[in-house]
Scaffold this motif. Sequence first.
Motif, PDB file in Angstrom:
ATOM      1  N   ASN A 116       0.798  -1.223   0.000  1.00 13.71           N
ATOM      2  CA  ASN A 116       0.000   0.000   0.000  1.00 13.71           C
ATOM      3  C   ASN A 116       0.837   1.282   0.000  1.00 13.71           C
ATOM      4  N   SER A 117       2.119   1.148   0.275  1.00 10.61           N
ATOM      5  CA  SER A 117       2.978   2.334   0.330  1.00 10.61           C
ATOM      6  C   SER A 117       4.357   1.949  -0.186  1.00 10.61           C
ATOM      7  N   PRO A 118       5.169   2.928  -0.572  1.00  7.86           N
ATOM      8  CA  PRO A 118       6.522   2.606  -1.048  1.00  7.86           C
ATOM      9  C   PRO A 118       7.316   1.814  -0.023  1.00  7.86           C
ATOM     10  N   GLU A 119       7.142   2.137   1.228  1.00  8.40           N
ATOM     11  CA  GLU A 119       7.884   1.433   2.273  1.00  8.40           C
ATOM     12  C   GLU A 119       7.460  -0.044   2.338  1.00  8.40           C
ATOM     13  N   GLU A 120       6.147  -0.272   2.301  1.00 13.78           N
ATOM     14  CA  GLU A 120       5.639  -1.654   2.337  1.00 13.78           C
ATOM     15  C   GLU A 120       6.099  -2.432   1.107  1.00 13.78           C
ATOM     16  N   ARG A 121       6.041  -1.773  -0.035  1.00 11.73           N
ATOM     17  CA  ARG A 121       6.418  -2.438  -1.277  1.00 11.73           C
ATOM     18  C   ARG A 121       7.885  -2.847  -1.262  1.00 11.73           C
ATOM     19  N   LYS A 122       8.720  -1.930  -0.771  1.00 11.49           N
ATOM     20  CA  LYS A 122      10.141  -2.239  -0.705  1.00 11.49           C
ATOM     21  C   LYS A 122      10.371  -3.440   0.202  1.00 11.49           C
ATOM     22  N   GLU A 123       9.709  -3.459   1.331  1.00 12.16           N
ATOM     23  CA  GLU A 123       9.876  -4.562   2.297  1.00 12.16           C
ATOM     24  C   GLU A 123       9.355  -5.873   1.705  1.00 12.16           C
ATOM     25  N   ASN A 124       8.213  -5.811   1.022  1.00 14.51           N
ATOM     26  CA  ASN A 124       7.619  -7.030   0.458  1.00 14.51           C
ATOM     27  C   ASN A 124       8.455  -7.581  -0.696  1.00 14.51           C
ATOM     28  N   VAL A 125       9.040  -6.698  -1.484  1.00 13.41           N
ATOM     29  CA  VAL A 125       9.912  -7.162  -2.565  1.00 13.41           C
ATOM     30  C   VAL A 125      11.133  -7.865  -1.988  1.00 13.41           C
ATOM     31  N   MET A 126      11.671  -7.335  -0.915  1.00 15.33           N
ATOM     32  CA  MET A 126      12.805  -7.983  -0.267  1.00 15.33           C
ATOM     33  C   MET A 126      12.392  -9.362   0.267  1.00 15.33           C
ATOM     34  N   THR A 127      11.191  -9.427   0.838  1.00 13.03           N
ATOM     35  CA  THR A 127      10.676 -10.714   1.329  1.00 13.03           C
ATOM     36  C   THR A 127      10.484 -11.697   0.182  1.00 13.03           C
ATOM     37  N   LEU A 128       9.997 -11.178  -0.938  1.00 12.22           N
ATOM     38  CA  LEU A 128       9.801 -12.034  -2.110  1.00 12.22           C
ATOM     39  C   LEU A 128      11.134 -12.574  -2.620  1.00 12.22           C
ATOM     40  N   ASN A 129      12.141 -11.728  -2.630  1.00 10.92           N
ATOM     41  CA  ASN A 129      13.467 -12.176  -3.051  1.00 10.92           C
ATOM     42  C   ASN A 129      13.997 -13.266  -2.123  1.00 10.92           C
ATOM     43  N   SER A 130      13.771 -13.077  -0.832  1.00  6.45           N
ATOM     44  CA  SER A 130      14.203 -14.090   0.143  1.00  6.45           C
ATOM     45  C   SER A 130      13.442 -15.398  -0.074  1.00  6.45           C
TER      46      SER A 130
END
Length: 446
Positions: free
Chosen positions: A35-49
């Motif tokens: 929902n926000s740039p911060e959330e997206r950045k965190e979720n992309v990192m989680t997806l990469n992991s």
Amino acid sequence: MKINSIKNIVAVVAAVVAVSSASAQAYLEDPRYGNSPEERKENVMTLNSFNDYVTTKDYDNALKQLNVLLEKAPKATVNLYIRGAMIYKNKIQRATSLDVKNAYVDSLMHLYELRCENFADYQNKGRDMGAGYTTQIMATEYAKFRAADSEGIRNYYLKAMAENNYEVPSAFALNFFNELVEDYKNDEIEADLLLSEYGKIENIVAAAPQEEKDSFEALFASSGAANCDNLEAMYKDKFAANPDDAEMIGKAYALMSRAGCTGDLFISIAEKNYALAPSADIAIRLASIFENRKEYDRALKYLNESLATETDPNAKANLYVRVAASELGANRASAAGAAAREAIALNAENGYAYLMLAQAYVSSASNCSGISGQAVYWVVTDVLGKARALFADDQAQVSSIDSQIATYRAHFPSNEECFFNGLSEGQSYTVKCGWINAGTIVRPRK
């Protein structure tokens, strides 16, 4: 190295960095990832992991990341669900207890439900792999991993069929129908459901290879639901709506004849099937039904049509025997006698032909006047004697024939009647009465 070459390398690296930055920026602006740039950045990192854990087959940590992403970014990528399913299936196969296995199966189904919800219209290279496709996977895999849960399997298949508007591969439809047949045999569903789904799946299998069509019909026939009452209920409206649909009529005839149906609807379907595709088998079946109903003229129609195409002498003789029996039933002794004689001419070893001929003589005896009316019974017993010899190995038939001979001997003329008609025992005599013209020997009643 030349200065220009160094400048070119620096330019390429800068371009790559710029593209990477642009891609990163795109993720930060894509609502699928949060929902926000911060959330997206965190979720992309989680997806990469998550992807890294899957690659190294560290499925325990991958599942932790999967659950986070399903909660925070369920629309991120369909690969989340594809890889998640792979993880759960690995867990299912390695489960150390039934409870653990079933828990993982439930989690797998929940994962597929989320995929249906979040990627309902997913396409891959022009192929529809959305909700309809996913529900088919659910049904197939639930049946594989929870084979004992027939109700659950049935419900997943029904859900898949409804989601796809019954436009599924024929193999999938056959698997579903096989489940239904087993459920019916185990008294888990009523015939209404099986018949309803049969009618729908029939349309799917219509375009399938012949082997699948045969399997489908064999399944239904083996179910026990294919009895005459159910089949009549299923085909009554179909036949009324499309009385010239050759394919439907052929299927209906095959199923109903296999079930031994003899009702009015079956007769109508059989006669229409015969009109569309005449065959000796259909004709004989119809003749049998009409013989049992004492509708002899209708039986004779099909028997005579069968005679017109039959070439085997023995088979033709048997048909003439049946013609004789129907003619006797219709009180036409002369025609019965003629048919019996045709049978004997084709096969002199056919004992039934002699039985029919004897009955034809008996039926005409009352029409003969004077001594001829009694002399007919000499001919009758002669013919029965030939039948008896042919049935020598059939004790039941021999006993029946002996009983008939004893009965008809009682109708022989007495010594006095023979004397007054100028006849003596052992004398040759020809009985001439109406259609009867047969030689015999004088035998007074004892």
